[in-house]
Design an enzyme around this catalytic site. Structure first.
Site, PDB file in Angstrom:
ATOM      1  N   GLY A 229       0.922  -1.483   0.168  1.00 30.40           N
ATOM      2  CA  GLY A 229       0.150   0.297  -0.035  1.00 30.40           C
ATOM      3  C   GLY A 229       1.222   1.139  -0.040  1.00 30.40           C
ATOM      4  O   GLY A 229       2.019   1.440  -0.491  1.00 30.40           O
ATOM      5  N   THR A 231       2.992   4.141   0.882  1.00 30.20           N
ATOM      6  CA  THR A 231       4.225   3.983   1.825  1.00 30.20           C
ATOM      7  C   THR A 231       3.687   4.801   3.907  1.00 30.20           C
ATOM      8  O   THR A 231       4.719   4.613   4.225  1.00 30.20           O
ATOM      9  CB  THR A 231       5.745   5.532   1.150  1.00 30.20           C
ATOM     10  OG1 THR A 231       5.548   4.537  -0.161  1.00 30.20           O
ATOM     11  CG2 THR A 231       6.790   6.061   2.435  1.00 30.20           C
ATOM     12  N   ALA A 232       3.503   6.014   3.616  1.00 31.26           N
ATOM     13  CA  ALA A 232       2.794   6.778   4.823  1.00 31.26           C
ATOM     14  C   ALA A 232       2.139   5.493   5.522  1.00 31.26           C
ATOM     15  O   ALA A 232       2.264   5.383   6.441  1.00 31.26           O
ATOM     16  CB  ALA A 232       1.794   7.632   4.657  1.00 31.26           C
ATOM     17  N   THR A 233       1.123   4.807   5.385  1.00 35.71           N
ATOM     18  CA  THR A 233       0.608   3.752   6.348  1.00 35.71           C
ATOM     19  C   THR A 233       1.758   2.286   6.342  1.00 35.71           C
ATOM     20  O   THR A 233       1.628   2.190   7.336  1.00 35.71           O
ATOM     21  CB  THR A 233      -0.220   2.857   4.988  1.00 35.71           C
ATOM     22  OG1 THR A 233      -1.681   3.219   5.054  1.00 35.71           O
ATOM     23  CG2 THR A 233      -1.605   1.556   6.181  1.00 35.71           C
ATOM     24  N   GLU A 251       5.954  -3.760   1.230  1.00 32.78           N
ATOM     25  CA  GLU A 251       5.473  -3.305  -0.395  1.00 32.78           C
ATOM     26  C   GLU A 251       4.833  -2.077  -0.299  1.00 32.78           C
ATOM     27  O   GLU A 251       3.827  -2.159  -0.414  1.00 32.78           O
ATOM     28  CB  GLU A 251       5.060  -3.830  -1.731  1.00 32.78           C
ATOM     29  CG  GLU A 251       6.054  -5.030  -1.375  1.00 32.78           C
ATOM     30  CD  GLU A 251       7.311  -5.419  -2.520  1.00 32.78           C
ATOM     31  OE1 GLU A 251       8.129  -6.287  -1.326  1.00 32.78           O
ATOM     32  OE2 GLU A 251       7.328  -4.549  -2.594  1.00 32.78           O
ATOM     33  N   CYS A 285       1.751   0.609  -9.158  1.00 34.01           N
ATOM     34  CA  CYS A 285       3.373   0.715  -8.206  1.00 34.01           C
ATOM     35  C   CYS A 285       4.441   0.796  -8.656  1.00 34.01           C
ATOM     36  O   CYS A 285       5.520   0.994  -9.062  1.00 34.01           O
ATOM     37  CB  CYS A 285       3.522   0.045  -7.001  1.00 34.01           C
ATOM     38  SG  CYS A 285       3.788  -1.507  -6.785  1.00 34.01           S
ATOM     39  N   GLU A 464       9.289  -9.786  -1.896  1.00 40.12           N
ATOM     40  CA  GLU A 464       8.070 -10.586  -2.130  1.00 40.12           C
ATOM     41  C   GLU A 464       8.613 -12.132  -3.332  1.00 40.12           C
ATOM     42  O   GLU A 464       9.622 -11.529  -4.306  1.00 40.12           O
ATOM     43  CB  GLU A 464       6.837 -10.080  -2.161  1.00 40.12           C
ATOM     44  CG  GLU A 464       6.639  -9.633  -1.181  1.00 40.12           C
ATOM     45  CD  GLU A 464       4.931  -9.230  -1.356  1.00 40.12           C
ATOM     46  OE1 GLU A 464       4.766  -8.329  -2.419  1.00 40.12           O
ATOM     47  OE2 GLU A 464       3.804  -9.610  -0.852  1.00 40.12           O
TER      48      GLU A 464
HETATM   49  O1  TXE Z   1      -3.088   2.163   0.613  1.00 35.96           O
HETATM   50  P1  TXE Z   1      -3.730   2.565   1.996  1.00 35.96           P
HETATM   51  P2  TXE Z   1      -4.291   3.483  -0.258  1.00 35.96           P
HETATM   52  C1  TXE Z   1      -0.050   3.757  -2.926  1.00 35.96           C
HETATM   53  C2  TXE Z   1      -0.461   5.573  -4.218  1.00 35.96           C
HETATM   54  C3  TXE Z   1      -1.781   5.494  -3.188  1.00 35.96           C
HETATM   55  C4  TXE Z   1      -1.600   5.501  -1.895  1.00 35.96           C
HETATM   56  C5  TXE Z   1      -2.809   5.179  -0.871  1.00 35.96           C
HETATM   57  O2  TXE Z   1       0.285   6.321  -4.082  1.00 35.96           O
HETATM   58  O3  TXE Z   1      -2.465   7.036  -3.447  1.00 35.96           O
HETATM   59  O4  TXE Z   1      -0.489   4.019  -1.640  1.00 35.96           O
HETATM   60  O5  TXE Z   1      -3.319   4.107  -1.070  1.00 35.96           O
HETATM   61  C6  TXE Z   1      -5.240  -0.798   4.722  1.00 35.96           C
HETATM   62  N1  TXE Z   1      -3.402  -0.168   9.297  1.00 35.96           N
HETATM   63  N2  TXE Z   1      -0.539   2.953  -3.146  1.00 35.96           N
HETATM   64  O6  TXE Z   1      -4.903   4.276  -0.058  1.00 35.96           O
HETATM   65  O7  TXE Z   1      -3.572   3.411   2.739  1.00 35.96           O
HETATM   66  C7  TXE Z   1      -6.219  -0.392   3.575  1.00 35.96           C
HETATM   67  O8  TXE Z   1      -7.251  -0.272   4.562  1.00 35.96           O
HETATM   68  C8  TXE Z   1      -3.457  -1.555   8.561  1.00 35.96           C
HETATM   69  C9  TXE Z   1       0.867   2.011  -4.037  1.00 35.96           C
HETATM   70  O9  TXE Z   1      -5.217   1.800  -1.227  1.00 35.96           O
HETATM   71  O10 TXE Z   1      -2.162   2.174   1.818  1.00 35.96           O
HETATM   72  C10 TXE Z   1      -5.761  -0.945   1.831  1.00 35.96           C
HETATM   73  O11 TXE Z   1      -6.318  -2.517   2.906  1.00 35.96           O
HETATM   74  N3  TXE Z   1      -4.073  -1.145   6.890  1.00 35.96           N
HETATM   75  C11 TXE Z   1       0.548   0.186  -3.767  1.00 35.96           C
HETATM   76  C12 TXE Z   1      -4.068  -0.870   2.259  1.00 35.96           C
HETATM   77  O12 TXE Z   1      -3.943  -0.981   3.625  1.00 35.96           O
HETATM   78  C13 TXE Z   1      -3.812  -0.155   7.100  1.00 35.96           C
HETATM   79  C14 TXE Z   1      -0.863   0.491  -4.099  1.00 35.96           C
HETATM   80  C15 TXE Z   1      -3.750   0.256   1.554  1.00 35.96           C
HETATM   81  O13 TXE Z   1      -4.477   1.068   2.301  1.00 35.96           O
HETATM   82  C16 TXE Z   1      -3.890   1.112   7.505  1.00 35.96           C
HETATM   83  C17 TXE Z   1      -1.449   0.993  -3.417  1.00 35.96           C
HETATM   84  C18 TXE Z   1      -3.322   0.984   8.978  1.00 35.96           C
HETATM   85  N4  TXE Z   1      -3.777   2.231   9.840  1.00 35.96           N
HETATM   86  C19 TXE Z   1      -1.729   2.342  -3.256  1.00 35.96           C
HETATM   87  N5  TXE Z   1      -4.920   2.531   6.977  1.00 35.96           N
HETATM   88  C20 TXE Z   1       1.355  -0.371  -4.350  1.00 35.96           C
HETATM   89  N6  TXE Z   1       2.528   0.030  -3.748  1.00 35.96           N
HETATM   90  O14 TXE Z   1       1.258  -0.974  -5.039  1.00 35.96           O
HETATM   91  C21 TXE Z   1      -5.138   1.554   5.606  1.00 35.96           C
HETATM   92  N7  TXE Z   1      -4.358  -0.381   5.327  1.00 35.96           N
END
Ligand code: TXE
Length: 483
Positions: A229, A231-233, A251, A285, A464
């Site tokens: 997901g 980077t911030a998360t 990732e 990504c 992975e």
């Molecule tokens: O990702 P999030 P999002 C990047 C891309 C996108 C940004 C945010 O820039 O705009 O990430 O996308 C779960 N504890 N990528 O909102 O928020 C959430 O419910 C545990 C790159 O989709 O990171 C979801 O299931 N889980 C990436 C998952 O994390 C948490 C592909 C991803 O959500 C959580 C997608 C927490 N505190 C977005 N907060 C790639 N590398 O392919 C959220 N989640």
């Protein structure tokens, strides 16, 4: 295709409503309308799922790799059997073209399961012989209950990419798909029931990241977390897992350079670059969102690239003729548009695109954007430093290898890079100096599932794929026997 109006969690082999009894609206990006509802699960549902996984672990971890192989292959067969249903669900949830769901997302999902179901049959470890003293051997045993959390861009593809190695290695899983794209994970739970996966081996909890996701990450029985997901998360998850010494695989985002030298195979480069720029509406990504072109090829590249991108068909994702569907959500569409405005403020010129696409009829409220090409920016501006994750690329000329390496390596990210040149020595030099986890030379997104997959810097932690994944989901133990 008709979808269940209220999808359910999958816990201990049963489909069940969230304990809260509350649900989240699930929007179709193609139409901008609510088409189903998903459980708004909380830590109580996660506790039930973790307990189910704990209960199933002793049997699953000791049932033998052949049993795990057979069950996982049955699940893969069922996904393949219902490929069209899964593809329709993936497109309805994400807005991506049905052709992409049919040829990439769903086939790769069953391939992930088959790859790791077979890999575990060959997974071995090592022994170390100490002459006249001792023999050492390494045991690699499953960890126990693990958490798998995945994003919205390639929903089932990335969900199974984590779950498959975890299950093959003998772990039991509590998994959460993105709350924006839950439907294929729900269909997967039905496939697991049909395949006879033992209760509790896989548990799928739907809901918000900060609530259900965080409860998975924090639960003391969850010994490892695999996340894809933002980077911030990823940073948040790393912070939550570190004090408990949980294994974590991250990732994260990317801002990938596409470096094009004048001696490249122009036609192959051009065809691939249109795809690496805009596939899945740029929501991969690994997309090459920063394009650097050697100076004396730049104008020829720019004119041909714009000409080809102008021909892309944007709109109804259920049509086989569509190249670009809807972006995943209204909020994400606004985020992408804000970066296009930022690019203009930073001095960029929009060579093509930059606008919302109005699609007539039932799709008029969908989230459609033009593919956008921007030139005239420097490599340090925010537009070229931050992940946009949409159909937006910047193009820039360069003179020397040193110059383009400095540009390419100038961001906080380090996921992947693409290099186009016929000069093998130059390709090797570039590959060695690019600060990324994956380098594609004269190709893009060519994937061998045995290879280490992942990035460095703010693009993630760990790898992975192949043995890397099976080693992540097992604990090594050295046993030393005196001889
Ligand atoms: O990702 P999030 P999002 C990047 C891309 C996108 C940004 C945010 O820039 O705009 O990430 O996308 C779960 N504890 N990528 O909102 O928020 C959430 O419910 C545990 C790159 O989709 O990171 C979801 O299931 N889980 C990436 C998952 O994390 C948490 C592909 C991803 O959500 C959580 C997608 C927490 N505190 C977005 N907060 C790639 N590398 O392919 C959220 N989640």
């Amino acid at each position: 295709m008709k979808f269940d109006q209220q999808i359910r969690n999958y816990i201990y082999g049963e489909l069940e409503a969230p304990i809260s009894g509350t649900y989240i609206d699930n929007y179709s990006p193609a139409t901008g309308e609510v088409y189903s509802k998903i459980p708004d699960s909380d830590e109580r549902d996660v506790l039930r799922a973790v307990k189910a996984a704990e209960r199933a672990f002793p049997v699953w971890s000791n049932c033998g790799v052949k049993k795990r192989f057979r069950v996982m292959m049955r699940i893969a067969d069922i996904i393949e059997q219902y490929l069209e249903d899964f593809a329709q669900a993936e497109t309805t949830d994400t807005g991506k073209p049905i052709t992409l769901s049919r040829t990439i997302d769903i086939p790769r999902s069953h391939s992930n399961l088959r790859f790791f179901a077979t890999a575990i049959l060959h997974f071995a470890s090592e022994a170390h012989h100490m002459e006249r003293q001792a023999i050492n051997y390494t045991m690699r045993r499953p960890i126990g209950v693990v958490g798998c959390i995945s994003p919205w861009n390639l929903p089932l593809y990335l969900f199974t990419w984590k779950i498959a190695p975890a299950l093959a290695a003998g772990n039991c899983v509590v998994a959460k798909p993105s709350e924006i794209t839950p439907m294929t994970a729900y269909l997967l739970s039905k496939a697991c029931i049909e395949a006879g996966l033992p209760a509790g081996v896989l548990n799928i909890v739907h809901g918000y990241g900060q609530k259900a996701g965080q409860a998975i990450v924090e639960h003391p029985l969850v010994k490892a977390v695999s996340f894809t997901g933002g980077t911030a998360t990823g940073k948040r998850i790393a912070t939550l897992t570190a004090p408990h010494f949980k294994k974590v695989s991250l990732e994260l985002g990317g801002k990938n350079p596409n470096v094009i030298f004048a001696d490249c195979d122009f036609e192959k480069m051009m065809t691939t670059t249109v795809r690496s720029s805009f596939a899945n509406q740029g929501q991969i990504c690994l997309c090459g969102s920063r394009i650097f072109v050697e100076k004396h090829l730049y104008e020829l590249f720019r004119d041909e690239f714009v000409k080809r991108v102008k021909k892309m068909v944007i709109g109804n994702p259920y049509s086989d003729k569509t190249d670009l569907g809807a972006v995943v959500s209204k909020e994400h569409k606004e985020k992408i548009l804000s970066y296009i405005e930022l690019a203009k403020e930073e001095g960029g010129e929009i060579l093509y695109g930059g606008e919302v696409v109005e699609v007539a009829g039932k799709y008029e409220n969908g989230y459609y954007l033009q593919p956008t090409i921007i030139e005239g920016l420097n490599h340090q501006c925010k537009t070229n430093q931050e992940e946009i994750f949409g159909p937006v690329v910047t193009i820039m000329p360069f003179d020397t290898e040193e110059e383009v390496l400095a540009y390419a390596n100038s961001t906080q990210y380090g996921l992947s890079a693409t290099v186009w040149t016929q000069n093998i020595s130059r390709a090797q030099r570039m590959a060695e100096k690019l600060e990324v986890g994956i380098v594609w030379i004269n190709t893009w997104l060519t994937r061998d599932l045995r290879t280490p997959f992942g990035g460095m810097k703010n693009s993630g932690l760990g790898r992975e794929g192949g043995w890397e994944a099976l080693r992540f989901f097992t604990e090594p133990k050295n046993v030393c026997i005196h001889v």
